[in-house]
Structures are given as C-alpha cells and as structure tokens.
Design a protein around this motif. Structure first.
Motif, PDB file in Angstrom:
ATOM      1  N   GLU A 195       0.992   2.835  -3.416  1.00 36.25           N
ATOM      2  CA  GLU A 195      -0.313   3.348  -3.833  1.00 36.25           C
ATOM      3  C   GLU A 195      -0.639   4.652  -3.123  1.00 36.25           C
ATOM      4  OE1 GLU A 195      -3.608   3.873  -5.924  1.00 36.25           O
ATOM      5  OE2 GLU A 195      -2.176   2.244  -6.268  1.00 36.25           O
ATOM      6  N   ARG A 196      -0.347   4.719  -1.829  1.00 36.47           N
ATOM      7  CA  ARG A 196      -0.598   5.957  -1.089  1.00 36.47           C
ATOM      8  C   ARG A 196       0.255   7.100  -1.624  1.00 36.47           C
ATOM      9  NH1 ARG A 196      -0.912   2.441   3.530  1.00 36.47           N
ATOM     10  NH2 ARG A 196       1.329   2.663   3.769  1.00 36.47           N
TER      11      ARG A 196
ATOM     12  N   GLU B 184       0.798  -1.221   0.000  1.00 35.14           N
ATOM     13  CA  GLU B 184       0.000   0.000   0.000  1.00 35.14           C
ATOM     14  C   GLU B 184       0.834   1.275   0.000  1.00 35.14           C
ATOM     15  OE1 GLU B 184      -2.741  -0.145   3.226  1.00 35.14           O
ATOM     16  OE2 GLU B 184      -3.544  -2.094   2.676  1.00 35.14           O
TER      17      GLU B 184
ATOM     18  N   ARG C 239       4.411   2.872   7.121  1.00 34.98           N
ATOM     19  CA  ARG C 239       3.528   2.966   5.952  1.00 34.98           C
ATOM     20  C   ARG C 239       4.164   2.329   4.723  1.00 34.98           C
ATOM     21  NH1 ARG C 239      -0.506   6.976   6.025  1.00 34.98           N
ATOM     22  NH2 ARG C 239      -0.010   7.583   3.884  1.00 34.98           N
TER      23      ARG C 239
ATOM     24  N   SER D 151      -1.028   8.255  -5.046  1.00 33.98           N
ATOM     25  CA  SER D 151      -2.379   8.820  -5.019  1.00 33.98           C
ATOM     26  C   SER D 151      -2.458  10.130  -4.260  1.00 33.98           C
ATOM     27  CB  SER D 151      -3.356   7.813  -4.388  1.00 33.98           C
ATOM     28  OG  SER D 151      -3.401   6.624  -5.136  1.00 33.98           O
ATOM     29  N   GLY D 152      -1.552  10.329  -3.283  1.00 37.11           N
ATOM     30  CA  GLY D 152      -1.745  11.480  -2.415  1.00 37.11           C
ATOM     31  C   GLY D 152      -0.578  12.430  -2.264  1.00 37.11           C
TER      32      GLY D 152
ATOM     33  N   SER E 153      -5.315   9.332  12.127  1.00 36.69           N
ATOM     34  CA  SER E 153      -4.684   8.133  11.578  1.00 36.69           C
ATOM     35  C   SER E 153      -4.394   7.124  12.684  1.00 36.69           C
ATOM     36  CB  SER E 153      -3.388   8.497  10.838  1.00 36.69           C
ATOM     37  OG  SER E 153      -3.649   9.314   9.717  1.00 36.69           O
TER      38      SER E 153
END
Length: 920
Positions: A173-174, A170, A627, A177-178, A661
C-alpha cells in the motif's frame, strides 16, 4: 478508453528509461483482462512475462515467481543463467524474498533489448493478474524487485479486485500510494455510450437509450454481465420490460440457460473443470467428469464461451474464459454433485491437491482425513513451509468437528502464522482465536502477534496472563515463550530491570537447542552491555567460534548480537566482521528472527569506520526490509540508522524524513526505540549546527524510564551531543556536570570512542571558558588518541575544533594544518556541512579553500563509486547487481557513466584506477 490511453502513455515513459508499476483495480468482470489484451495487442513485439494468481495456490510459497521463471525459460534460452534459485524447479520455501527478489530483478532486467524487431527502446512488460490471491512469499519478492527498478525500461502491470491488497500488508500500500514509479487505474462500469458500442459490436443495433439505461442499472455497467444479458435476451424481451429488468440476478442465473442447452457430456465436462480449477489438463477433467470424447466436449465448451485451452511452458492447460464464469458454474452446482466431483478429483490428482478435494467433499467429521492433513502439515513444517502447514491445519480443523481436537488444530495453525511473521493472515485469524477456550497457550500466541503488530499494551497484558496461567510442568514451553516475549517487549520499551528478570526465566535450565534460545540470549546481552558488563555479555556467546564465518547458520541471530556487543564496546573491527557475515547470510537467503538488525547495526559500525556509502546502502536496505515485511518493531532502529549519513552530508529532506519516521515508530514502544530515535534527532542537530534540535533529542531520551541503562557512553549519540548543545547554548554549569558523569563512565569502561568524545567536549568547554591553552592541550591529546583509532569522523571533529582553538591563539600555520586535516576527511566523507564550516575557518585565516575533486575517481556519484568498486573487484554486472540489489541494466548504465567520467575503456583499467584510489 482513458485507461487504455493511460497505459499507452505510461509505456512511452518506460521506453525513455522510467520504470513504472501500474495497478488496475476493478470488480470481477469489469474488463481488466480485456483492457490488457487490447493494450498488449498493440505492442506484439514487446517481450512479456505473465502469471496468474490462483486462490487455491495462495499458500504455496513462490508459486507466482515460479510461473514467471518458467515463462522466462521458455521465452529466453539464457534467461535463467546464473539464477540459482529461480532455475531450480522449486525454490526453497524458506528462501528469503531478498535473494529471490534480486534474482527476479535480474530476470526482469534481462527482458530488455529483446524486441523481436530489433528496433526502438525495447521495453519489456511483466503482467500479474488477480493479485488478491498471490502467495505472500511471491508478493514480498515482487515488491522488493519493483522497489529496485531504477533505470530499467520495464512496465509491471498488476490487476486486483477492490480491497484485495489488504492481506498483503502495508508495504504494498505504501509503495502504490507514495512511490514515483507507481500508479493506480480504477476501472469503472460501462456508460451508455460504451454499452451502445458493445451492442453494435454484437450486432444488436438500434437499441433505445432507455433500454441501455435499464441494462446499465441492472448490470452496474459490468461488461461481462451486460454481454451475458444481451446474449440471453432478444430485442423483444428487452423491450417487453417497460420499467426495469427486475431483481438483479446472479451471473449463474444468467448463464444457466446457456449451460443447460449444452449436451450432457459437455455440461459434465464444464462442471468437472470448475471443481478442478484453472490450469487443469484435459485428461484430468475427463477423468473427473467420467466422459468419453473429451475433445468434443472441450470444443463445444470453447464455442459457447465457457472454456479455452492454451499452451503453457508446462504443457496444454484448460481454463475458464473468466474467473467469474468459473465461480458461477461452481456456485450453481448442487451440493451432492459438487461433493461427488471433489471425491473423483481426490482420486485423480495427487499430493496435497488430493487432500484439498477430500476436505471439500467431506460432509461430516472425518478423523482419517484430519489425520492425513496433520501429516501433510508436518511435512510442510519440516520443509520450512510454515504458511502451507498452517493451511493444512486449518482444513484439518474444519473436518474435526467441534471439540478439543478442532481447537488444537486451529490454534496450531495460528501459531505457525505468527511464527512465520505473517502478520496480515494472523490478524485475519485473530478473532476466531480469541473465541477459543481461554488458556495460557492462546494468550501467548495472541501476545506474540500483538508484539509483531506493534501493539505493546495488548502484548504485555496477554503475555503476562500467559505466564500467570501456564503450568510450569505440563506447559513449560508456553511459559518460556511468554517470558521471552515479555523480555523483548520490556527491553524495547524501557524497563531493562524487568526485562532481565523475564529473559533469565526464559533461559533458566535451557539446553541451548531450543528454537527460542538464541533470541533470548541475544536480548539478554543488551542490558549486560549497557550496564558496563560487556565481558559478561560476550560470555553468553562463548560457545560460538571466534571466526564469524565458522559460526553455524542456525546461530546467526546470536552472531548478530555478538557483533552488537563488540560495536558498543568499541571493538569496531570485530563488530564489522560479525555483522558483515550475518548481513551476507541474509542477503543469500537465510531467514532469521531479527533480519533488520544485522544491517542496521552494520550501518552504525560502518558510519564510525568512515565507510559512509556502505553505511547508507545497508541502512536503506534495512528500512526496506522492515517496511516491506510490516516488521513495525524494527522501524525505530532502521530509520535511525538511515538518518545519519544524509544528516551529516546535508541531505536535510532525506535525513528529516528518517528522523521523523523513527520518532513516529518509537512512540508505540518507548524505551530503547526512543533512545535510537533521540540519537538520530541529535545527530541532525549537530549537522545543522542547531543546539536546540540536539537538545530535543536529549529531552526525548531523558524521558525514558531507567535512563541509566541508556546512558552508555559508547553506544548512543544523544548524550555527547547533549553536552555539545549545552556548551553551544552557554549552559556551561549544566555542561560541566553532565560531562563529568560522562567521563567517569567512559574511564571506568575504558571505551575508546567515548574517551575521544570526552576529549572533544572537554576542549570545547575549555574554549567556552576562555581557557585556550588548556583547550589546545586537551584537543591535541584527543587528536593523538583519535589518530590511533578507526574513527575518522570523530578525528575530523577534533581537528576542526583544534584548528579553531589554534586560530584564536594566533598560531596561524598550526591552525591551517589542523583545519586542512579536518577538511581532507570531511571532503572524503562528503560531509558537506562540516566541510563548509572548515572552509569558513580557512577563509578567516586568509587561506583560499581548495575545491578539490577526487584526482583518481573524479565526479563519481555514490552509486557509481559502489558499482566501480564491485566491478573492479572482478564481479560481473549481474553479480554486482545482486550485491547492490539493483538490476543488471542499472549497473550497466552506471558502469558506462563511470567509464566516461574516468576516461577508461576496460575493466582492467578501471580496476587499476580503483586500486590507486583505495591505496591513498
């Protein structure tokens, strides 16, 4: 093309000092490589490092990183200077992605300013193709480096097939995407106008739109398929199909006639190249193909668009013109020919490559090959290459035939993936493991994966079944692994009583040499500490040398938790010593079971000690590690650590994001995870002067089972801040009851920080009751106790409240003195909400608040101050960058700003200014 225009525009932003990471997604053959070649052809002077991921090397740790390092060595004579791991031919498989990531960042940064013309902004580029096949170690290293591009003129271009990012976890992807630095470009098929342009470029003029539409429908606009189709069919053949081109054929079918037209020797050469894969040598291909005159065969294959030869840092290599071409050729080989070529390849190449080809050539179960793969797995395991060992065992299972031997090898490969914390690959293998014959060992492995993947209910069920089903004599190791997993899970999720039972079972009769021993005793230390038995907790680590630096590397997890025990028993300097050594070892590449905890716990210690910039650096790094590696069980702890400094400095958006979070991640586990999240919420309430928010945190904590374990007066923030909120809300009876219990625990354990908090709260309570003289004495005693301890923020809170009390007692001079003492500390910590509160009190006393910068280091940002300290200590820009996980160019930028703001012109002058500042 709009995609080309987007790349050009992105490079302009990079040239202005805004690093960018672009992901080009699209089906194989859609034109990703062609787009990049066109883009790079327009910027020939720009230095670039390139690497191509290979499916066959997806399990070789740091394979892609090594490609980049080899290119840099060829491109820049001094590019690898000082980069110990990258300059080695083969970075250790167990090297931590942080360390290699820091070196990769330095390497990428060194490309800047290398413009061949010596003009312009000298931006640099890094190109990684076929990211779907990148090895996981390189993927994490690259992500770490991309996250830390700050002021660098660097463009990173990645190509990937749709869905290819899923196995990378992930973190990628994070980021894509962000993150403000990241963008995606998805390549679509060619439209009619673009197909017409292709036809004209190929000399096929005058093709009607209806024929172009048939080509578009047939190929989906895929440029490679369209080009091949146009090469195969004449204008007459295209026009002869009145309605459509018929059923869609594969690329192999389209290329088969072209391949058949080649001489036999060339066909054999191309087939051998398809078996060996890209980056093969002409000699190896000739040996496998059993052809004479390989140069002639290669030349013919190049002219017909199958192969190309190019020079690389490791010599001349042969590759296919496109991955799809290789796939088409390989897929069209007959089974007999394919196995024959793999057998020849096994005799030609050496090492693990030979084993791969032997496995690909196998027809029936092959016990000898399976045994050789077992041995290769063992060698990989000894070298720390857990994922490669798992891959060997998977191949050994494939040639074992059905039965217990096959199941054993496959399960062992799965256990290695779990042990390597390779969540993505282990999850992919999980369905097959679930179909193995039921056993305690299968359940233990699946349970450990569920724990890693933050599925606590599944983890508890599977681990319990593993314990219940294991044979205490024949399968004691499985039982202990299950007990350890249950102990960790229950400790995190709020059942400390049960957790201690399971951890004691895991430790029973342990010799201390077991690979899981440190993890078990580290977890066991937590309930001892939180139940007031800190001495007992420290005895668990009595075999460790007292000096942190002397603790063996293998015991770094135990060192971390010894530091945590010291932190929670107010032995602050000892905690910092232990945790700083553990964190430094992680920074230098050591892999440990709990990589996020040393940094998060060190951040807490530094917060209490008043080193808030260091605290935030370590906390943010801990978040990034958790993360990026998909370690979901770390997230509640690391986000809680990262919320403190932003909250107390009034950075509400950042603090709130970390608090939320932490709460989101804690919901999966509850228990200890929720206690940390509750403490972060409570601190945010204190900083905002919002009692309701602090009580929200307390409510979350009070809902945790076995709350008595989590009510340690020195370990967590939520309880003293609950009392503060009750006082502020005038719920004084509840505040008295709760404070009495808090004081009793603090007194029983003699914990200095808890006693300082108790004095602060007693003073607040006395003021709330109107007992100002008593409050004066309580706060005065608290200030005296705090002045003797290493807790500046808590001392400043006491001085602030004492100043308020003295003001109400009409002791103006004493009140101003107390408030200025608080203001000095809050200003130094940049604790803006608290400094503002102090200023309001001083204004009420008729004193103009002094807006003071730092007379020695005026106007430096937190990052600039950290750079200044490291450079002043004698570190080079690159060494400072490695310490801060920044690029050398970013350090260079900050250092230039520091020199300008301080009016110094040399590192010697800077060192003198910093030394004066630190001495104040």
């Amino acid at each position: 093309m709009p995609e080309l225009a987007a790349l050009v525009s992105t490079l302009s932003a990079v040239g202005a000092g805004e690093p960018k990471v672009v992901l080009l997604q699209g089906e194989a053959g859609i034109g990703k490589s062609s787009l990049i070649r066109e883009f790079l052809a327009r910027h020939l002077c720009m230095p670039i490092l390139t690497a191509t991921c290979d499916e066959a090397e997806a399990f070789l740790p740091y394979g892609v990183v090594q490609q980049l390092a080899a290119q840099a060595a060829a491109l820049l004579p001094d590019g690898l200077a000082g980069l110990e791991l990258l300059s080695s031919h083969d970075p250790p498989a167990d090297a931590d992605p942080l360390t290699i990531g820091a070196e990769l960042l330095a390497l990428i940064s060194s490309l800047q300013g290398r413009n061949a013309t010596g003009q312009g902004n000298a931006a640099a580029a890094v190109l990684i193709e076929d990211l779907q096949w990148i090895d996981l170690a390189s993927a994490r290293t690259l992500l770490f480096a991309c996250r830390r591009l700050s002021l660098d003129r660097v463009l990173v271009i990645l190509t990937c097939r749709p869905g290819g990012m899923s196995q990378l976890g992930e973190g990628w992807e994070r980021f894509l995407s962000g993150d403000r630095r990241a963008m995606r470009l998805t390549l679509r098929g060619l439209d009619l106008e673009e197909l017409g342009m292709m036809c004209r470029a190929l000399g096929r003029n005058g093709i009607a739109d209806r024929i172009l539409q048939k080509i578009a429908d047939y190929t989906g606009g895929n440029p490679l398929l369209a080009r091949t189709l146009l090469a195969d069919l004449s204008d007459e053949e295209l026009k002869a199909h009145n309605t459509s081109l018929g059923a869609r054929r594969s690329l192999a079918e389209l290329m088969r006639p072209r391949l058949a037209a080649l001489p036999q020797a060339t066909r054999d050469f191309v087939a051998a190249a398809a078996v060996l894969g890209d980056h093969s040598t002409i000699a190896d291909i000739a040996a496998v193909a059993d052809v004479t005159g390989p140069a002639i065969a290669l030349g013919e294959a190049e002219r017909k668009g199958f192969l190309l030869e190019k020079e690389t840092p490791t010599g001349w290599q042969v590759s296919f013109t496109h991955p799809l071409v290789r796939e088409a050729v390989y897929g069209d080989l007959s089974p007999e020919l394919r196995r024959t070529l793999h057998r020849r390849a096994a005799a030609t190449v050496g090492g693990d490559g030979s084993l791969f080809h032997r496995a690909a050539a196998a027809i029936a179960p092959d016990p000898e090959l399976a045994s050789d793969l077992d041995k290769a797995a063992e060698r990989a395991l000894v070298a720390g290459r857990l994922r490669l060992a798992a891959r060997h065992l998977q191949r050994a299972a494939a040639v074992s035939g059905f039965g217990p031997a096959r199941d054993e090898r496959f399960l062992s490969s799965f256990e290695l993936l779990v042990r390597a914390a390779d969540v993505a690959q282990a999850e992919a293998a999980r369905p097959a493991v679930e179909h193995l014959p039921a056993s305690a060992r299968v359940n233990a492995a699946l349970g450990q994966l569920a724990l890693l993947a933050a599925r606590p209910l599944d983890a508890r069920t599977l681990l319990q079944e593993a314990w219940d089903g294991h044979d205490p004599v024949a399968d004691a190791a499985t039982g202990r692994q299950a007990a350890l997993g249950l102990g960790i899970l229950l400790g995190i999720s709020g059942s400390f009583f049960e957790s201690t039972i399971w951890l004691d079972r895991a430790l029973e009769n342990a010799t201390g040499s077991e690979p899981w021993h440190d993890a078990a005793r580290s977890m066991r230390a937590i309930p001892f500490t939180l139940s007031g038995q800190g001495d007992q907790a420290l005895r668990l680590f009595s075999d460790l040398p007292e000096r942190a630096a002397m603790v063996p590397m293998a015991n770094t997890d135990a060192l971390t938790y010894r530091g945590l025990v010291k932190l929670w028993t107010s032995e602050l300097q000892g905690a910092i010593d232990d945790l700083a050594v553990a964190a430094d070892r992680i920074r230098n590449g050591l892999q440990v079971r709990f990589p996020g905890q040393p940094l998060a716990f060190l951040a807490e210690a530094e917060f209490r000690r008043g080193r808030w910039d260091d605290c935030q650096d370590h906390a943010e790094l801990a978040v990034s590690l958790a993360r990026d590696a998909d370690r979901h069980y770390d997230l509640p702890f690391v986000h809680s650590a990262a919320a403190r400094v932003p909250a107390c400095r009034g950075d509400w958006e950042v603090a709130t994001r970390h608090v939320e979070s932490a709460e989101d991640a804690a919901r999966a586990f509850g228990g200890l995870a929720e206690i940390f999240a509750a403490s972060a919420r409570s601190i945010l309430g204190l900083a905002r002067n919002d009692p309701a928010e602090a009580l929200r945190g307390a409510t979350m904590a009070l809902a945790v089972p076995e709350i008595d374990y989590y009510d340690d007066p020195a370990a967590f923030w939520w309880r003293p801040l609950q009392i503060w909120a009750l006082i502020r809300n005038s719920q004084l009876d509840d505040a008295v009851t709760t404070l009495v219990a808090f004081e009793c625990r603090a007194t029983e354990r003699g914990e200095s920080l808890a006693l300082i908090n108790a004095a602060w709260l007693r003073g607040l309570l006395a003021m709330a009751h109107g007992e100002l003289k008593r409050a004066d004495q309580l706060l005065r005693d608290g200030c005296n106790a705090a002045d003797a301890g290493p807790f500046p923020f808590h001392r400043a809170l006491l001085h602030l409240e004492h100043g308020r009390c003295l003001s109400r007692l009409q002791q103006r001079k004493a009140a101003i003195s107390a408030l200025r003492a608080a203001d000095d500390t809050f200003t130094r910590l940049a604790a803006r909400p608290f400094a503002s509160a102090t200023a309001s009190e001083l204004t009420a006393l008729g004193v103009r608040h002094r807006v003071r910068g730092d007379p020695d280091l005026p106007g430096l940002t937190g990052q600039e101050l950290r750079v200044a300290r490291l450079v002043a200590s004698g570190l080079s820009n690159r060494e400072a960058a490695a310490q801060l996980y920044l690029s050398p160019k970013t350090v260079e930028y900050h250092l230039a700003s520091v020199f300008t703001k301080l009016g110094v012109s040399s590192r010697h002058q800077l060192a003198a200014r910093v030394a004066d500042h630190e001495a104040r």
